[in-house]
Write a protein that holds these residues in place. Structure first.
Motif, PDB file in Angstrom:
ATOM      1  N   LEU A 157      42.520  41.493  80.990  1.00  0.00           N
ATOM      2  CA  LEU A 157      43.475  40.976  80.001  1.00  0.00           C
ATOM      3  C   LEU A 157      42.856  39.853  79.177  1.00  0.00           C
ATOM      4  N   LEU A 158      42.128  38.958  79.851  1.00  0.00           N
ATOM      5  CA  LEU A 158      41.536  37.818  79.156  1.00  0.00           C
ATOM      6  C   LEU A 158      40.491  38.284  78.135  1.00  0.00           C
ATOM      7  N   GLU A 159      39.594  39.164  78.567  1.00  0.00           N
ATOM      8  CA  GLU A 159      38.557  39.640  77.657  1.00  0.00           C
ATOM      9  C   GLU A 159      39.162  40.455  76.520  1.00  0.00           C
ATOM     10  N   ALA A 189      53.791  36.942  84.491  1.00  0.00           N
ATOM     11  CA  ALA A 189      53.926  36.029  83.356  1.00  0.00           C
ATOM     12  C   ALA A 189      52.695  35.139  83.217  1.00  0.00           C
ATOM     13  N   LYS A 190      52.201  34.621  84.352  1.00  0.00           N
ATOM     14  CA  LYS A 190      51.039  33.732  84.307  1.00  0.00           C
ATOM     15  C   LYS A 190      49.802  34.467  83.831  1.00  0.00           C
ATOM     16  N   ALA A 191      49.608  35.689  84.303  1.00  0.00           N
ATOM     17  CA  ALA A 191      48.436  36.462  83.897  1.00  0.00           C
ATOM     18  C   ALA A 191      48.449  36.723  82.402  1.00  0.00           C
ATOM     19  N   LEU A 192      49.589  37.155  81.891  1.00  0.00           N
ATOM     20  CA  LEU A 192      49.677  37.495  80.476  1.00  0.00           C
ATOM     21  C   LEU A 192      49.584  36.256  79.597  1.00  0.00           C
ATOM     22  N   ALA A 193      50.334  35.210  79.952  1.00  0.00           N
ATOM     23  CA  ALA A 193      50.339  33.997  79.133  1.00  0.00           C
ATOM     24  C   ALA A 193      48.967  33.323  79.122  1.00  0.00           C
ATOM     25  N   SER A 194      48.331  33.227  80.279  1.00  0.00           N
ATOM     26  CA  SER A 194      47.026  32.564  80.359  1.00  0.00           C
ATOM     27  C   SER A 194      45.950  33.371  79.654  1.00  0.00           C
ATOM     28  N   ALA A 237      55.189  29.316  84.704  1.00  0.00           N
ATOM     29  CA  ALA A 237      53.872  29.644  84.171  1.00  0.00           C
ATOM     30  C   ALA A 237      53.373  28.607  83.175  1.00  0.00           C
ATOM     31  N   LYS A 238      54.189  27.630  82.853  1.00  0.00           N
ATOM     32  CA  LYS A 238      53.813  26.591  81.904  1.00  0.00           C
ATOM     33  C   LYS A 238      52.765  25.663  82.512  1.00  0.00           C
ATOM     34  N   GLY A 239      51.785  25.259  81.703  1.00  0.00           N
ATOM     35  CA  GLY A 239      50.803  24.283  82.168  1.00  0.00           C
ATOM     36  C   GLY A 239      49.734  24.877  83.060  1.00  0.00           C
ATOM     37  N   SER A 267      51.170  20.878  75.361  1.00  0.00           N
ATOM     38  CA  SER A 267      52.168  21.553  74.525  1.00  0.00           C
ATOM     39  C   SER A 267      52.905  22.662  75.257  1.00  0.00           C
ATOM     40  N   GLY A 268      52.466  22.963  76.485  1.00  0.00           N
ATOM     41  CA  GLY A 268      53.151  23.997  77.261  1.00  0.00           C
ATOM     42  C   GLY A 268      52.433  25.320  77.321  1.00  0.00           C
ATOM     43  N   ASN A 269      51.191  25.363  76.806  1.00  0.00           N
ATOM     44  CA  ASN A 269      50.394  26.575  76.964  1.00  0.00           C
ATOM     45  C   ASN A 269      50.027  26.759  78.429  1.00  0.00           C
ATOM     46  N   SER A 270      49.393  27.876  78.730  1.00  0.00           N
ATOM     47  CA  SER A 270      49.126  28.221  80.125  1.00  0.00           C
ATOM     48  C   SER A 270      47.626  28.339  80.373  1.00  0.00           C
ATOM     49  N   GLY A 271      47.129  27.587  81.361  1.00  0.00           N
ATOM     50  CA  GLY A 271      45.716  27.648  81.713  1.00  0.00           C
ATOM     51  C   GLY A 271      45.396  26.590  82.748  1.00  0.00           C
TER      52      GLY A 271
END
Length: 570
Positions: free
Chosen positions: A33-35, A105-110, A79-81, A318-322
């Protein structure tokens, strides 16, 4: 009873194997997903630096934020932060229960956040994803809260092992940060999950290390003071990063715009920084490799430290995920390379090249931000497959962690929880532990031994009881000491005291300076004394008269803590 315990252990071992393989496969999906997101959003839209469309890098992280915001806001706010504090909270306060949707959610958002250039790493996401998988499997198997916590630890260890190809560091991360429990019943399943996750990932992508570096050594003893200075600077940078991150989080919280739009604003700021310093985009590993090889100039190295602190603060604030692990590695590499460049310029024959200092700086800043020095050291060794510079890494990481912890009592993980009023220590919430008095849980009917009782009579008494330690009291009930089986064993094995069973009395061989509790002490006080004395039972005495009032057992403290959590509805 032994058969039941054995069966329970076998179930935990079996589930840990399933978790290890599942998280290993999950890490491969996350990588894909990341790549995919990076190729589609970042590389596909902006193109290489110097092309006519490169200016779009300013907008791409904001586009990623527009996609991430609704996922987190409407689907899974956990999944925030950077995710690790949420796992720690679930272990300490909710018996290891994590909603199943969190992993997806965490996998997709990050993946979208990092793939679109957001300044964050993969450690936080994969820890939360792995922990959610472990929790889900444990809930499906109807595990108790105690065992569910262990399985969450298995998932977090497996995540680190699979993504960073670092099974030892994965184990240490789970024990040092997530669980705070080093018992054998916890260690064994965590190790299994970590190893199997790493093996599963290696079968698919090969045995690769994240950073390939030349072999560095400690050139001379004159480098020790320089590495010590680097440790101090790394601790300061770690504190600056922690404070900057939460300062920007507060600023974004105060913005009067919908929560799902805030990640886009943060992404726009990241894009602006990245336009001038493209090295800060995503995890920044290419720039780290350049620093390890000594290919970056001094001014750029120092500028990148500040740029990465700002970009990561914009991204996660800002609430992004990583995660914060990769940014910490980046800052450490740049800072270390800068210090090494200066040192090597003035002392070329007495110091290693700047790449060695970059490597050491990576561990130092990670240790300073997480307050987990053992994990920091091990993950550097495993990510580089280089143990040749172990002494400077150990020294610098220890100094950095000490400086950071003195300037900022909380780590980057625990500070997020402390700001919510949650104070964790060794995986338990101190606020709850500190609100329960030991007199409410102590056992008042206690088997005691008179101080004047002979050793021979005590040995006969042992045959009628299952306890292993006993308060020793005088005729008026005052505590004199504590007599354990270990004390008796030492006497019986001492040949010079052979045949003295009728002469020696309990007071002669007891520990006359035992750790004690008062009725007003809290469970937190009890756990601290249990840890200092490595004991499972503590006598409770009247603080004025030393009259024995009862006994507190470690197991009773843990049970009372769990009951308090349930009654609080957590």
């Amino acid at each position: 009873m032994g058969r039941i315990v054995s069966d329970e252990n076998n179930v935990i071992i079996g589930l840990s194997i399933i978790i290890g393989v599942s998280v290993g496969l999950g890490s491969l999906v996350f990588r894909f997903l990341l790549e995919g997101a990076r190729t589609l959003l970042f590389e596909g839209l902006a193109g290489p630096e110097g092309t006519s469309t490169y200016f779009l890098v300013i907008l791409i992280p904001a586009i990623g934020g527009l996609l991430v915001g609704p996922i987190i806001h409407f689907f899974a706010s956990e999944a925030k932060g950077h995710g690790v504090p949420e796992v720690m909270s679930a272990v300490a306060l909710r018996g290891g229960i994590i909603r199943r949707r969190v992993a997806m959610a965490k996998a997709l958002a990050s993946a979208i956040c990092i793939g679109s250039g957001g300044s964050a790493g993969r450690e936080g996401p994969i820890v939360q994803i792995g922990s959610a998988i472990g929790s889900g499997i444990g809930q499906f198997a109807r595990m108790s809260a105690q065992r569910l916590r262990i399985l969450v630890g298995c998932g977090s260890a497996a995540g680190i092992a699979a993504v960073f190809n670092a099974p030892i560091a994965g184990v240490m991360f789970a024990l040092e940060i997530i669980l705070g429990d080093w018992g054998i019943r916890t260690l064994s399943p965590v190790v299994l999950s970590s190893v199997l996750a790493s093996v599963t990932a290696r079968l698919a992508i090969g045995d690769k290390v994240a950073f390939r570096v030349p072999e560095y050594h400690l050139v001379s003893a004159w480098e020790i003071p320089i590495y010590s200075v680097l440790g101090i600077l790394a601790g300061i940078v770690a504190v600056l990063f922690i404070r900057s991150l939460y300062k920007w989080e507060d600023l974004f919280e105060s913005l009067k715009i919908p929560g799902y739009l805030k990640p886009a604003v943060g992404g726009l700021l990241v894009g602006a920084v990245g336009f001038f310093f493209p090295q800060i985009f995503s995890d920044g590993y290419p720039a780290v490799n350049e620093a390890l090889r000594g290919h970056l100039g001094l001014v750029l190295l120092l500028a990148l430290v500040l740029a990465k602190i700002g970009a990561t603060s914009f991204t996660l604030g800002s609430g992004n995920s990583g995660g914060i692990f990769a940014p910490s590695l980046f800052m450490g590499a740049m800072l270390g390379a800068a210090v090494g460049s200066i040192a090597h310029t003035f002392l070329p024959n007495l110091t290693a090249s700047e790449g060695a200092y970059a490597l050491v700086g990576m561990a130092a800043v990670v240790g300073g931000t997480t307050h987990a020095p053992i994990t920091a050291m091990l993950i550097i060794f495993e990510m580089t497959n280089d143990y040749s510079i172990i002494l400077p890494v150990m020294l610098c990481t220890a100094v950095s962690t000490l400086v950071s912890s003195q300037m900022n009592r909380e780590s980057i993980y625990t500070l997020k929880l402390a700001r919510r009023g949650i104070n964790l220590k060794r995986g338990m919430e101190v606020n709850i532990m500190g609100s329960i008095a030991v007199e409410t849980i102590m056992v008042k009917k206690v088997e005691t031994v008179l101080a004047s009782q002979s050793l021979a009579d005590f040995l006969k008494f042992l045959q009628q009881t299952t306890e292993t330690s006993f308060p020793v009291v005088d005729d008026s009930g005052r505590l004199i000491g504590v007599l354990s089986l270990q004390d008796v064993r030492e006497v019986l094995l001492n040949e010079s005291r052979a045949g003295l069973e009728q002469i020696l009395i309990a007071q002669d061989i007891a520990d006359t300076d035992p750790a004690t509790l008062h009725p007003g002490h809290t469970l937190n006080d009890a756990m601290m004394k249990f840890g200092k004395r490595d004991s499972d039972r503590l006598p409770v005495v009247n603080p004025d008269t030393r009259e024995l009032l009862g006994i507190v057992k470690r197991s009773d403290v843990i049970n009372a803590y769990n009951r308090a959590l349930l009654s609080a509805g957590r």
